[in-house]
Scaffold this motif. Structure first.
Motif, PDB file in Angstrom:
ATOM      1  N   GLU B  44      15.870  20.243  74.387  1.00  0.00           N
ATOM      2  CA  GLU B  44      16.905  21.106  74.137  1.00  0.00           C
ATOM      3  C   GLU B  44      17.875  20.334  72.859  1.00  0.00           C
ATOM      4  OE1 GLU B  44      19.620  22.801  77.378  1.00  0.00           O
ATOM      5  OE2 GLU B  44      18.065  21.395  78.334  1.00  0.00           O
ATOM      6  N   VAL B  45      18.551  21.184  72.240  1.00  0.00           N
ATOM      7  CA  VAL B  45      19.498  20.464  71.188  1.00  0.00           C
ATOM      8  C   VAL B  45      20.823  20.961  71.483  1.00  0.00           C
ATOM      9  CG1 VAL B  45      19.935  20.133  68.856  1.00  0.00           C
ATOM     10  CG2 VAL B  45      17.628  20.377  69.592  1.00  0.00           C
ATOM     11  N   THR B 126      12.286  15.817  63.473  1.00  0.00           N
ATOM     12  CA  THR B 126      11.572  17.142  63.022  1.00  0.00           C
ATOM     13  C   THR B 126      11.910  18.317  64.078  1.00  0.00           C
ATOM     14  OG1 THR B 126       9.868  16.304  63.723  1.00  0.00           O
ATOM     15  CG2 THR B 126       9.945  16.580  61.610  1.00  0.00           C
ATOM     16  N   ASN B 127      12.107  17.860  65.314  1.00  0.00           N
ATOM     17  CA  ASN B 127      12.195  18.974  66.521  1.00  0.00           C
ATOM     18  C   ASN B 127      13.540  19.412  66.481  1.00  0.00           C
ATOM     19  OD1 ASN B 127      11.013  20.327  68.712  1.00  0.00           O
ATOM     20  ND2 ASN B 127      12.542  18.877  69.970  1.00  0.00           N
ATOM     21  N   ALA B 128      14.686  18.634  66.450  1.00  0.00           N
ATOM     22  CA  ALA B 128      15.939  18.748  66.176  1.00  0.00           C
ATOM     23  C   ALA B 128      16.405  19.706  65.182  1.00  0.00           C
ATOM     24  CB  ALA B 128      16.826  17.632  66.444  1.00  0.00           C
ATOM     25  N   ALA B 129      15.858  19.245  64.096  1.00  0.00           N
ATOM     26  CA  ALA B 129      15.917  20.016  62.836  1.00  0.00           C
ATOM     27  C   ALA B 129      15.541  21.628  62.837  1.00  0.00           C
ATOM     28  CB  ALA B 129      15.346  18.936  61.728  1.00  0.00           C
ATOM     29  N   GLN B 130      14.474  21.380  63.287  1.00  0.00           N
ATOM     30  CA  GLN B 130      13.755  23.053  63.446  1.00  0.00           C
ATOM     31  C   GLN B 130      14.516  23.712  64.351  1.00  0.00           C
ATOM     32  OE1 GLN B 130       9.652  23.762  62.285  1.00  0.00           O
ATOM     33  NE2 GLN B 130       9.303  22.811  64.052  1.00  0.00           N
ATOM     34  N   ILE B 131      14.923  23.291  65.366  1.00  0.00           N
ATOM     35  CA  ILE B 131      15.545  23.884  66.243  1.00  0.00           C
ATOM     36  C   ILE B 131      17.124  24.399  65.976  1.00  0.00           C
ATOM     37  CG2 ILE B 131      16.770  23.988  68.734  1.00  0.00           C
ATOM     38  CD1 ILE B 131      13.994  22.736  69.785  1.00  0.00           C
ATOM     39  N   GLN B 133      17.765  24.571  62.660  1.00  0.00           N
ATOM     40  CA  GLN B 133      17.701  25.877  61.724  1.00  0.00           C
ATOM     41  C   GLN B 133      17.677  26.982  62.382  1.00  0.00           C
ATOM     42  OE1 GLN B 133      14.302  25.029  59.374  1.00  0.00           O
ATOM     43  NE2 GLN B 133      14.703  26.889  58.126  1.00  0.00           N
ATOM     44  N   GLY B 134      16.898  27.392  63.510  1.00  0.00           N
ATOM     45  CA  GLY B 134      16.849  28.425  64.223  1.00  0.00           C
ATOM     46  C   GLY B 134      18.290  28.853  64.874  1.00  0.00           C
ATOM     47  N   TYR B 135      18.987  28.091  65.492  1.00  0.00           N
ATOM     48  CA  TYR B 135      20.230  28.296  65.630  1.00  0.00           C
ATOM     49  C   TYR B 135      21.214  29.045  64.474  1.00  0.00           C
ATOM     50  CZ  TYR B 135      19.534  26.075  70.156  1.00  0.00           C
ATOM     51  OH  TYR B 135      19.000  25.446  71.213  1.00  0.00           O
TER      52      TYR B 135
ATOM     53  N   LEU C  46       4.840  18.230  67.223  1.00  0.00           N
ATOM     54  CA  LEU C  46       5.730  19.064  68.364  1.00  0.00           C
ATOM     55  C   LEU C  46       5.927  20.365  67.734  1.00  0.00           C
ATOM     56  CD1 LEU C  46       8.670  16.449  68.684  1.00  0.00           C
ATOM     57  CD2 LEU C  46       6.535  16.887  70.299  1.00  0.00           C
ATOM     58  N   TYR C 134      10.401  27.863  70.319  1.00  0.00           N
ATOM     59  CA  TYR C 134       9.703  28.177  69.171  1.00  0.00           C
ATOM     60  C   TYR C 134       9.398  29.632  68.866  1.00  0.00           C
ATOM     61  CZ  TYR C 134       9.899  23.222  67.729  1.00  0.00           C
ATOM     62  OH  TYR C 134       9.830  21.924  67.389  1.00  0.00           O
ATOM     63  N   ASN C 137      12.436  31.425  68.109  1.00  0.00           N
ATOM     64  CA  ASN C 137      12.890  31.266  66.678  1.00  0.00           C
ATOM     65  C   ASN C 137      11.910  31.942  65.761  1.00  0.00           C
ATOM     66  OD1 ASN C 137      15.126  29.850  67.095  1.00  0.00           O
ATOM     67  ND2 ASN C 137      14.404  27.710  66.904  1.00  0.00           N
ATOM     68  N   LEU C 173       8.705  19.217  57.237  1.00  0.00           N
ATOM     69  CA  LEU C 173       8.996  19.496  58.675  1.00  0.00           C
ATOM     70  C   LEU C 173       7.402  18.837  59.433  1.00  0.00           C
ATOM     71  CD1 LEU C 173      11.439  21.878  59.958  1.00  0.00           C
ATOM     72  CD2 LEU C 173      11.669  19.511  59.974  1.00  0.00           C
ATOM     73  N   SER C 178       7.918  11.952  61.808  1.00  0.00           N
ATOM     74  CA  SER C 178       9.061  11.266  62.622  1.00  0.00           C
ATOM     75  C   SER C 178       8.412  10.709  64.074  1.00  0.00           C
ATOM     76  CB  SER C 178      10.167  12.319  63.197  1.00  0.00           C
ATOM     77  OG  SER C 178       9.403  13.343  63.769  1.00  0.00           O
ATOM     78  N   GLU C 309      15.869  14.096  72.218  1.00  0.00           N
ATOM     79  CA  GLU C 309      17.172  13.972  71.753  1.00  0.00           C
ATOM     80  C   GLU C 309      18.012  13.241  72.489  1.00  0.00           C
ATOM     81  OE1 GLU C 309      18.886  14.043  68.217  1.00  0.00           O
ATOM     82  OE2 GLU C 309      17.025  14.835  68.261  1.00  0.00           O
ATOM     83  N   SER C 312      21.389  15.265  73.585  1.00  0.00           N
ATOM     84  CA  SER C 312      21.274  16.298  74.243  1.00  0.00           C
ATOM     85  C   SER C 312      21.328  15.854  75.645  1.00  0.00           C
ATOM     86  CB  SER C 312      20.036  17.170  74.137  1.00  0.00           C
ATOM     87  OG  SER C 312      19.835  17.256  72.947  1.00  0.00           O
TER      88      SER C 312
END
Lengths: 578, 367, 373
Positions: B44-45, B126-131, B133-135, C46, C134, C137, C173, C178, C309, C312
């Motif tokens: 989760e972010v 990358t994961n955080a950035a992607q999520i 961005q979705g938000y 990921l 995902y 999104n 991305l 990373s 993360e 979080s």
């Protein structure tokens, strides 16, 4: 304060809070210029004393001054003066001989030309020169011991501490070690030699005898030996079974200790007792008691309260095995090759029911390989062996259920309690239900294990470990017992008790195969096989072997002298052939 | 034979559990891992810092800024004054993203044109950035809907629903996965070290000289490990359900049946490593060499479908892969026995292979 | 050479010989890193591509067909279309689909009517939680793009607010970019903590430590004798891994070698300090391995921010991550590879690592007196 010696004053040490004292109010003076022997039963505090002397342990009370240095706060200075060989020799098994030596040279700041000289001298001295590139882990026990000594000697130490250097090492290597240390001692150097071999202690100029952390005796061994002067005899001219004679002798009130010595039986009388008539020994018409000079070992057993007696509760409890005198262990043409190297070649013998057969030989001669093939741990390259009539390769399960096995290191499960070990081995040998319960209870009674039932096997005193190991090996009443250096590192009292049991079992018809480096132990055997360079070079009763090498120069050789002479003869014979 | 194996079984259990330290090592680390993992292993972010550079003072721009500030994802907001500050904020990871509203945003919007706001993300994560961005897109979508509500443009009303885990609570995902990973660790270590430890202690020869057959020794080593790992698994399931609040929707017997098959496969690997190693150190490192790739290829941290085909093919040999699916399926989806069976038979085949290999190697290395 | 440095050199030389002779330590130092890199470099990512998605179409209209085409064209999805939702649900249950899009019967009609909102349902398999995120999104993105395109084509586009996302340092991305730096941190944590703790425990078990201690060697010399070889081994493994990452997996390297050496060196010191501390407390290999696993490897994997993360996590766990050396290394490596020498970020992290290392060494030195007990 004497700065030229080691002064021990009122020294006490305790490993953990609440634990009993490992050393208790010890006071002694150790002089340089001689070898001081350190002896005592297991758990007497020998290793603890040596560790305290190195400064690796801090005294709980009292003081310890080595050449004027207090081990409490001058350990660093002290460590420049000592050479220490711990029990497992302290070698890196994955480094070569040369690498081990050079490492310790660097650690002791032996440099430059001095270093070249020291390395050359030690390599020549120990005879390890040809093996410089061999990994220490691949050396035989005797060679490891020499390398360990060389590492401790790299900077000529003023105090040399040797912790049981001869455990698991053959008599030839032991003699060499003794010679090497003897050459080293000068007026400046003090040597402390901890040992379970009392013949070694006898050769020391002074001896410290510890028991339960207390000093029982200090002084020349001869002084102690005098305690038993006039009390030592041999029963000679025995006809019939000498082991039975020994057992009967030990039952006499006057006799406090006894062992088998070839065809004869040696006994030590209690203090103030007149020698008994030989009749109750039932040793035959020819038997007579002959006074013999006392040995240090006799005095040692005496001061520790006498031997364990001659009756084996274990054997009493066991049913006599039925059967005739057929061969129960047979080996024929046993050979083992590892790659190009032939470790064992064409060994054959057979052991009759109720016989004790001993395998002797220098370390690395092929003795262990032979032993492992006999109990099925190694597959022979050629030849085969049978136990109780069953082929070890064809019917391993059947053959193995006929044998009891006791390994060098008392292979017990340290995490399990005494009772759990017994129950496990009972289960593994297929004892179930009431039979298992009954045999476990019997073993506990026989070996007096009740006070230790809940203790982990790891924490047992060495003597009890050995009792437990024997109990585990015999609880399924095997007709054949395989013992691999069963008393290695064990003190003479425990060894006597062990052999009382073995002798008793043999009485009941059990067949025993034993490997050993103790010549005392070899004397108990009916026959001995001497293994050297992968072959059996001699086989026969101890006295027959002695007779083979007896000469004008050596009219009455000891077993150890016999052993060495036989090896030499064979070397010369082979040399002549080549 | 049964008696002999039973004796071995009792001995192995005692050897592992009798000593207080041994018990602690078996029980405490997995539980610590369970708790830390289930709280920490979240993709989760949340609590991210957003930087906002608003160069426009019009009402639409302020409204957009307000919408972003109100979003739950962003725990803190940093206000920038100049565009030059952006690289600094991103480079030093003071914020995961920067919302950049240009000076003409409101004017463009009210003039009926396209008003673009910049959104700069830190690509290191990358994961955080992607999520994130979705938000951000979702926030903008809502903002846009509100804005166009006046323009009556219509659109698609998208209803997002998540079955089996409606709030996408990550712990619901982690705990069932941990049941797999932690039982693997226990099963692997107990068996992996067992033979090596006996070799080092010298008790191994004692066993070999007894009438025990090699196969019996292996069974005697495998069963206790199975038992210990199953109990451990049960404990994790219990804590997961009661303390960590993860629902268990499916059939418990089915879960344990599959777990037994899975553990047999793992134990085969453990015994193989153990027969191969002469020392405990080698056994630990060997177990590690299996554990790390197996976890990575299990689909726990990253989905298997994303892997290249050759790696997906390789992952068919990984028992963890199947058990992960089963465990999550039973916990969350209440899958049927047929679905479980489809994942179980491959594990059974793997178990046969690893156990056979271990037996073969064990016999071969007996000398 | 004086005595002190000669003794240290001897201990170091000995350790190297032992490393070279033991296949298992070489395996861990050089084979495991390569396996890890290959897995992360080639395999693990990921971000989801080609997620299997079921589309239930109950509408025969043109708009519905157009939307299905849009889903089909998306690189993120591989779709399976059906009229009935039930078989798709079964597939979702069995794990063969990760999500469903339900296009209801009135979709085309309402989508075509101005001012109306066409209903659409996206169902994700929440048991694969990250993938579910995902799915939502990406599905939203597909629908949004489809709608905007329709608006433009029909000339109804009125502009309005838009977000122009730009991703710095890693525009595509690539998650590999990373993950690889994180894998490096794990590799060094294994060598620094696990291997070191094991080899010291082995010396205790084999009795060689006792023999060493009875020589004039000082305790600091013993520590340096262990530290230096594994420091070199760790750096070597790191450099090899970096070389593989940069050449084979095209990981950008935008910082300087100096920054790389500084960061990884500081980290290794802390990891080694941890390994030595463990071994001074646990003198048997089994315990040492467990302790190294729980305090070294797992935190490097879990609490370093490499996959999960940190922001979080709950506050208590977040506080804990501050004493996990891997956390600082992961940040530094990601920055050095993808951004460059951001000294204002790198240096404080190096400082903290050195501080942790110093603390661990102090603790170790305090615990390890030259005594057997």
């Amino acid at each position: 304060m004497d700065a030229s010696a080691l002064v021990i004053e009122n020294l006490s040490y305790r490993y953990d809070k609440g634990a009993p004292l490992a050393l208790d109010g010890l006071s002694a003076l150790i002089r340089p210029g001689i070898v001081t022997g350190l002896v005592g039963p297991d758990g007497a505090g020998k290793t603890t004393l040596l560790r305290l002397l190195t400064g690796l342990l801090r005294p709980t009370a009292g003081s310890l001054r080595v050449f004027g240095l207090d081990t409490r706060d001058q350990a660093e200075k002290l460590q420049r003066l000592i050479g220490y060989m711990p029990q497992k020799f302290g070698l890196y098994e994955d480094l070569s001989v040369g690498q081990n030596l050079r490492l310790y040279a660097d650690l002791h700041d032996v440099t430059g030309a001095e270093r070249q000289r020291a390395l050359a001298r030690l390599l020549a001295f120990t005879g390890l020169e040809p093996f410089q590139d061999r990994l220490a882990g691949r050396l035989s026990g005797g060679m490891k011991q020499k390398l360990g000594l060389a590492c401790a000697l790299i900077r000529k130490p003023r105090l040399l501490l040797l912790d049981e250097p001869s455990v698991g090492v053959d008599p030839v290597s032991r003699r060499e070690l003794w010679r090497m240390v003897g050459e080293l001692v000068d007026a400046e150097t003090a040597v402390i030699w901890s040992t379970a071999y009392l013949d070694e202690a006898e050769r020391c100029r002074e001896v410290l005898l510890l028991d339960g952390g207390r000093l029982l005796f200090s002084g020349p061994p001869g002084t102690l030996t005098e305690r038993v002067a006039g009390r030592c005899f041999q029963v000679r001219g025995i006809s019939g079974d000498r082991r039975r004679v020994l057992a009967r002798a030990l039952q006499q009130a006057e006799v406090q200790d006894g062992i088998v010595q070839g065809r004869d039986v040696r006994i030590v009388l209690r203090s103030g007792q007149a020698p008994p008539a030989p009749e109750p020994f039932a040793a035959g018409a020819e038997a007579r008691l002959v006074p013999v000079p006392p040995r240090f070992e006799d005095a040692y057993v005496d001061i520790l309260g006498g031997g364990p007696g001659g009756v084996s509760a274990l054997a009493e409890a066991m049913r006599p095995l039925p059967g005739e005198r057929e061969a129960t262990v047979e080996a024929a043409g046993l050979s083992k090759r590892f790659g190009d190297f032939t470790a064992v070649s064409g060994i054959g013998f057979s052991i009759r029911r109720g016989e004790i057969f001993g395998l002797l030989g220098p370390n690395g001669a092929g003795k262990s390989t032979t032993f492992k093939m006999l109990c099925g741990l190694l597959r022979p390259s050629a030849g085969g062996s049978r136990v109780g009539g069953f082929d070890l390769r064809a019917a391993p399960g059947k053959a193995r259920s006929h044998l009891g096995y006791m390994a060098q290191k008392f292979s017990l499960y340290g995490d399990l309690s005494t009772r759990q070990n017994l129950e496990f081995f009972a289960g593994v040998y297929g004892l179930a239900g009431a039979r298992r319960k009954e045999s476990v209870t019997r073993m506990i009674e026989i070996f007096g294990l009740t006070p230790h039932l809940k203790a982990s096997a790891r924490e047992l005193p060495l003597g009890f470990k050995q009792r437990l190991a024997l109990a585990c090996a015999v609880m399924h009443e095997p007709p054949v017992l395989f013992l691999d250096e069963p008393t290695s590192g064990v003190d003479p009292l425990t060894r006597r008790e062990f052999w009382t049991h073995i002798n008793g079992l043999v009485e009941r018809g059990v067949t025993v195969l034993v490997t050993t480096h103790f010549m005392d132990e070899a004397e108990y055997c009916d026959r001995l096989g001497l293994i050297y360079r992968g072959r059996m070079i001699a086989c026969g009763a101890p006295d027959d072997l002695k007779a083979q090498v007896a000469s004008a120069a050596l009219p009455d050789p000891t077993l150890e002298e016999t052993f060495i002479a036989l090896l030499r003869q064979w070397d010369e014979g082979e040399g002549a052939k080549a | 034979m049964v008696n002999r194996i039973l004796a071995l079984l009792v001995k192995e259990l005692l050897a592992n559990l009798r000593d207080k330290r041994g018990r602690l090592v078996l029980i405490v680390p997995p539980l610590i891992q369970l708790f830390i993992f289930s709280f920490a292993a979240t993709q989760e972010v949340k609590n991210q810092t957003l930087a906002i550079l608003n160069l426009d003072h019009g009402r639409p721009a302020l409204a957009l800024e307000r919408d972003f500030m109100a979003a739950a994802t962003f725990g803190a907001v940093l206000h920038l004054r100049r565009a030059e500050e952006i690289p600094e904020v991103i480079d030093r990871q003071q914020a995961i993203a920067v919302l950049w509203i240009p000076a003409d945003f409101s004017r463009e919007l009210e003039g009926g044109g396209t008003a673009r706001a910049g959104f700069i993300l830190d690509g290191r994560k990358t994961n955080a950035a992607q999520i994130v961005q979705g938000y951000a897109q979702r926030i903008l979508e809502a903002y846009r809907a509100e804005w166009s509500g006046r323009g009556q443009a219509g659109g698609v009303h998208l209803e997002a629903r998540n079955w089996f885990n409606p709030n996408l609570d990550f712990r619901w995902y982690t705990v069932p996965s941990l049941v797999c990973i932690l039982t693997t660790v226990v099963g692997l270590l107990v068996t992996g070290l067992s033979v090596a430890r006996e070799r080092e202690m010298g008790t191994f020869e004692q066993l070999l000289v007894s009438p025990l057959r090699p196969l019996e020794i292996l069974i005697g080593k495998a069963l206790p490990a199975l038992l210990i790992a199953m109990v451990e698994g049960a404990l994790i399931v219990l804590i997961g359900v009661t303390v960590l609040g993860v629902p268990l929707n499916g059939s418990l017997p089915l879960l344990f049946a599959a777990m037994a098959v899975f553990l047999l496969a793992i134990i085969g690997v453990g015994l193989f490593v153990s027969s191969l190693s002469m020392t405990q150190q080698q056994a630990v490192l060997g177990a590690f060499l299996f554990l790390v790739p197996a976890t990575i290829l299990s689909g726990f941290a990253s989905p298997i479908e994303n892997m290249p085909h050759w790696l997906q093919t390789l992952s068919y040999g990984n028992p963890l892969r199947y058990f992960m699916t089963i465990s999550r399926g039973i916990f969350l989806k209440d899958v049927s026995a047929a679905v479980v069976w489809a994942q179980t038979w491959p594990m059974a085949i793997i178990a046969c292979v690893t156990l056979t290999l271990a037996t073969w190697l064990f016999k071969k290395r007996m000398e | 050479m004086n005595g002190r440095s000669r003794r240290m050199a001897a201990l170091i030389g000995k350790e190297f010989v032992q490393i070279l002779r033991d296949p298992s330590s070489l395996l861990i130092a050089f084979v495991l890193p390569v396996i890890l890199l290959f897995l992360y470099g080639f395999g693990v990512s990921l971000d989801a591509r080609e997620i299997r998605l079921g589309v239930a179409v109950r509408d025969a209209g043109e708009e519905a067909a157009d939307l299905v085409a849009a889903f089909r064209a998306s690189p993120y999805f591989r779709i399976e279309v059906a009229r009935d939702i039930r078989p798709l649900e079964a597939e979702l249950m069995a794990g063969r689909l990760r999500g469903l899009v339900v296009i209801p019967g009135d979709f085309s009609r309402r989508a075509g009517r101005a001012g109306d909102f066409a209903p659409l349902q996206v169902i994700a398999d929440g048991s694969e939680t990250n993938t579910a995120n995902y799915v939502q999104n990406y599905a939203q993105g597909v629908v949004r793009d489809w709608w905007n395109r329709r608006l433009q084509e029909s000339g109804r586009s009125f502009g309005g607010p838009e977000l122009a996302p730009r991703i710095w340092f890693n525009p595509e991305l690539e998650s590999r970019n990373s993950l690889l730096p994180g894998a490096l941190a794990i590799i060094m944590a294994i060598i620094g903590t696990l291997l070191t703790a094991l080899v010291v425990a082995r010396e205790w078990e084999r009795g060689t430590m006792e023999a060493l201690m009875a020589t004039p060697v000082a305790i600091t010399e013993l520590l340096v004798g262990k530290l230096f070889p594994y420091f070199v081994l760790g750096m070597l493994a790191m450099l090899i891994s970096v070389a593989i990452s940069v050449t084979l997996f095209a990981l950008p390297f935008r910082g300087s070698v100096a920054a790389l050496l500084l960061s990884s060196g500081a980290f290794l010191l802390a990891a080694l300090g941890q390994g030595l501390l463990i071994s001074s407390a646990a003198k048997n290999q089994f315990l040492a391995a467990m302790a190294a696993l729980v305090t070294g490897f797992l935190p490097a994997f879990l609490l370093s921010g490499f996959i999960f993360e940190i922001a979080s996590m709950p506050p208590a766990v977040r506080a804990l991550t501050h004493v996990i050396p891997a956390r600082y290394l992961v940040t530094n490596l990601q920055t050095i590879f993808l951004v460059g020498d951001v000294w204002s970020l790198l240096l404080p992290n190096v400082g903290i690592l050195l501080l942790l290392a110093a603390l661990l060494f102090l603790l170790t030195a305090g615990k390890t007196v030259k005594r057997l007990r």
